[in-house]
Design an enzyme around this catalytic site. Structure first.
Site, PDB file in Angstrom:
ATOM      1  N   LYS A  36     -33.301 -28.446  -8.865  1.00 35.66           N
ATOM      2  CA  LYS A  36     -32.234 -28.794  -7.928  1.00 35.66           C
ATOM      3  C   LYS A  36     -32.669 -30.043  -7.180  1.00 35.66           C
ATOM      4  O   LYS A  36     -33.671 -30.038  -6.465  1.00 35.66           O
ATOM      5  CB  LYS A  36     -31.980 -27.648  -6.957  1.00 35.66           C
ATOM      6  CG  LYS A  36     -30.908 -28.000  -5.939  1.00 35.66           C
ATOM      7  CD  LYS A  36     -30.514 -26.820  -5.086  1.00 35.66           C
ATOM      8  CE  LYS A  36     -29.443 -27.233  -4.085  1.00 35.66           C
ATOM      9  NZ  LYS A  36     -28.996 -26.124  -3.256  1.00 35.66           N
ATOM     10  N   LYS A  38     -29.243 -29.007 -11.536  1.00 33.26           N
ATOM     11  CA  LYS A  38     -28.189 -29.321 -10.569  1.00 33.26           C
ATOM     12  C   LYS A  38     -28.519 -30.611  -9.844  1.00 33.26           C
ATOM     13  O   LYS A  38     -29.642 -30.739  -9.365  1.00 33.26           O
ATOM     14  CB  LYS A  38     -28.107 -28.163  -9.579  1.00 33.26           C
ATOM     15  CG  LYS A  38     -27.110 -28.347  -8.476  1.00 33.26           C
ATOM     16  CD  LYS A  38     -27.211 -27.197  -7.519  1.00 33.26           C
ATOM     17  CE  LYS A  38     -26.271 -27.431  -6.375  1.00 33.26           C
ATOM     18  NZ  LYS A  38     -26.354 -26.426  -5.365  1.00 33.26           N
TER      19      LYS A  38
HETATM   20  C1  PBG Z   1     -27.313 -24.856  -0.743  1.00 33.98           C
HETATM   21  C2  PBG Z   1     -26.384 -25.167  -1.859  1.00 33.98           C
HETATM   22  C3  PBG Z   1     -25.795 -26.417  -2.064  1.00 33.98           C
HETATM   23  C4  PBG Z   1     -24.977 -26.311  -3.173  1.00 33.98           C
HETATM   24  C5  PBG Z   1     -25.061 -24.993  -3.647  1.00 33.98           C
HETATM   25  N1  PBG Z   1     -25.954 -24.306  -2.825  1.00 33.98           N
HETATM   26  C6  PBG Z   1     -25.865 -27.685  -1.283  1.00 33.98           C
HETATM   27  C7  PBG Z   1     -27.112 -28.091  -0.651  1.00 33.98           C
HETATM   28  O1  PBG Z   1     -28.203 -27.913  -1.179  1.00 33.98           O
HETATM   29  O2  PBG Z   1     -26.985 -28.621   0.450  1.00 33.98           O
HETATM   30  C8  PBG Z   1     -24.153 -27.451  -3.701  1.00 33.98           C
HETATM   31  C9  PBG Z   1     -23.084 -27.167  -4.659  1.00 33.98           C
HETATM   32  C10 PBG Z   1     -22.101 -28.258  -4.832  1.00 33.98           C
HETATM   33  O3  PBG Z   1     -22.257 -29.392  -4.336  1.00 33.98           O
HETATM   34  O4  PBG Z   1     -21.105 -28.011  -5.516  1.00 33.98           O
HETATM   35  N2  PBG Z   1     -28.140 -23.773  -0.856  1.00 33.98           N
END
Ligand code: PBG
Length: 323
Positions: free
Chosen positions: A194, A247
């Site tokens: 991520k 991601k």
């Molecule tokens: C946070 C989380 C995020 C997303 C899913 N879980 C954003 C972040 O890390 O601030 C993003 C998903 C998206 O942008 O569609 N735990």
């Protein structure tokens, strides 16, 4: 000329028989945003067509999706500011919005697959995925909260736990907590690679979950790195993850391929909010064909090696009737 590649492109029928990758509706997981209230829905401004739903309406939305062939969902809560605190205690409140709604969803739709999100940010007054002390995100102390959250979600019927927090050791910690509580059948989809990405903006609008200070770069990965993704994947695999996720998706197709080449468990990719928003915005301006861009994006993500795609396009894709 002996070889004429164009022969295999000469008609729609020929193109179809040589097509290597086909995205099916059944490959998709549809993220849903849950909010307080009754009979309440509000569109996320930066995500046209995507709504936050109160728990009664989310049941209707799921029913509608199930009728379209979408069976898997990722559930995210928009928590009111007054319930947020430093330790995200609302995240394991059995009578809170998220867990109550989760129980209801699984009662009405036992055949659905519900992936729950494990991270502190929607419940944290600091807007970070872990416990903050003196401006630092604490790792090991956060694991306890994540473990508690995961077990609480499993107790409400979660099918897949999705740790999206990027703390070290969380997959193993959560696996252990789940097993000790008897939830050995509950799966873990690790947010393995991520990245600290600019493409999460609209999601943070949807949940009002943007960090109150700083950024997430001490826990989310540097977009410049791919060896690090392999390292994270190795750890998540050893710690018992059932799926590895990358991601965002489109800017990281090489990372999807890398993980798919090296690991024999299913690879997932999260086609995130910003990727959705870009296509929607350009399409609304008449600058690109939104439907074609959607199909091309999802096909590319699957071609790179993601068997599973989390995408806000799930409903639109389902309308194409590819199962
Ligand atoms: C946070 C989380 C995020 C997303 C899913 N879980 C954003 C972040 O890390 O601030 C993003 C998903 C998206 O942008 O569609 N735990």
């Amino acid at each position: 000329m002996i070889h004429r590649p164009r022969r295999n492109r000469k008609s729609a029928a020929v193109r179809q028989i040589v097509q290597e990758t086909q995205v099916l509706t059944s490959d998709l997981i549809f993220p849903l945003f849950l909010t307080e209230g009754k009979n309440a829905s509000s569109e996320v401004k930066s995500m046209p067509g995507i709504f936050r739903f109160s728990s009664d309406l989310i049941l209707k939305e799921i029913e509608h999706c199930m009728n379209m062939g979408i069976r898997s969902f990722a559930l995210f809560p928009n928590i009111s500011e007054k319930l947020k605190d430093k330790y995200a205690t609302e995240s394991y409140n059995q009578n809170g919005l998220y867990l109550k709604s989760l129980r209801e969803i699984k009662r009405y739709f036992p055949e659905s697959c519900i992936m729950t999100d494990v991270a502190m940010d929607p419940y944290s007054s600091d807007g970070h995925d872990g416990i903050v002390e003196n401006g630092e995100i604490l790792n090991d102390e956060t694991l306890e909260v994540l473990g508690r959250m995961a077990v609480a979600q499993a107790a409400c019927g979660a099918d897949i736990i999705g740790p999206s927090d990027m703390m070290d050791g969380r997959v193993g910690y959560i696996r252990n907590e789940l097993d000790h509580a008897g939830f050995y059948k509950v799966s873990i989809m690790a947010y393995t690679a991520k990245y600290a990405s600019a493409f999460y903006g609209p999601f943070r609008d949807a949940l009002d979950s943007a960090p109150k200070f700083g950024d997430k770069k001490t826990y989310q990965m540097n977009p410049a790195n791919s060896k690090e993704a392999l390292f994270e994947a190795q750890l998540d695999f050893e710690e018992g993850a059932d799926f590895l996720m990358v991601k965002p998706a489109l800017p990281y197709l090489d990372v999807i391929k890398l993980l798919n080449d090296h690991f024999d468990i299913p690879i997932a990719a999260y086609n995130v909010s910003g990727e959705y928003a870009m296509i929607k915005a350009a399409a609304q301006n008449g600058w690109i064909d939104g439907e074609k861009a959607m199909i091309e994006s999802l096909t590319a993500i699957k071609r790179a090696g993601a068997k599973i795609i989390l995408t806000y396009f799930a409903k639109e894709y389902a309308q194409l009737g590819k199962y």
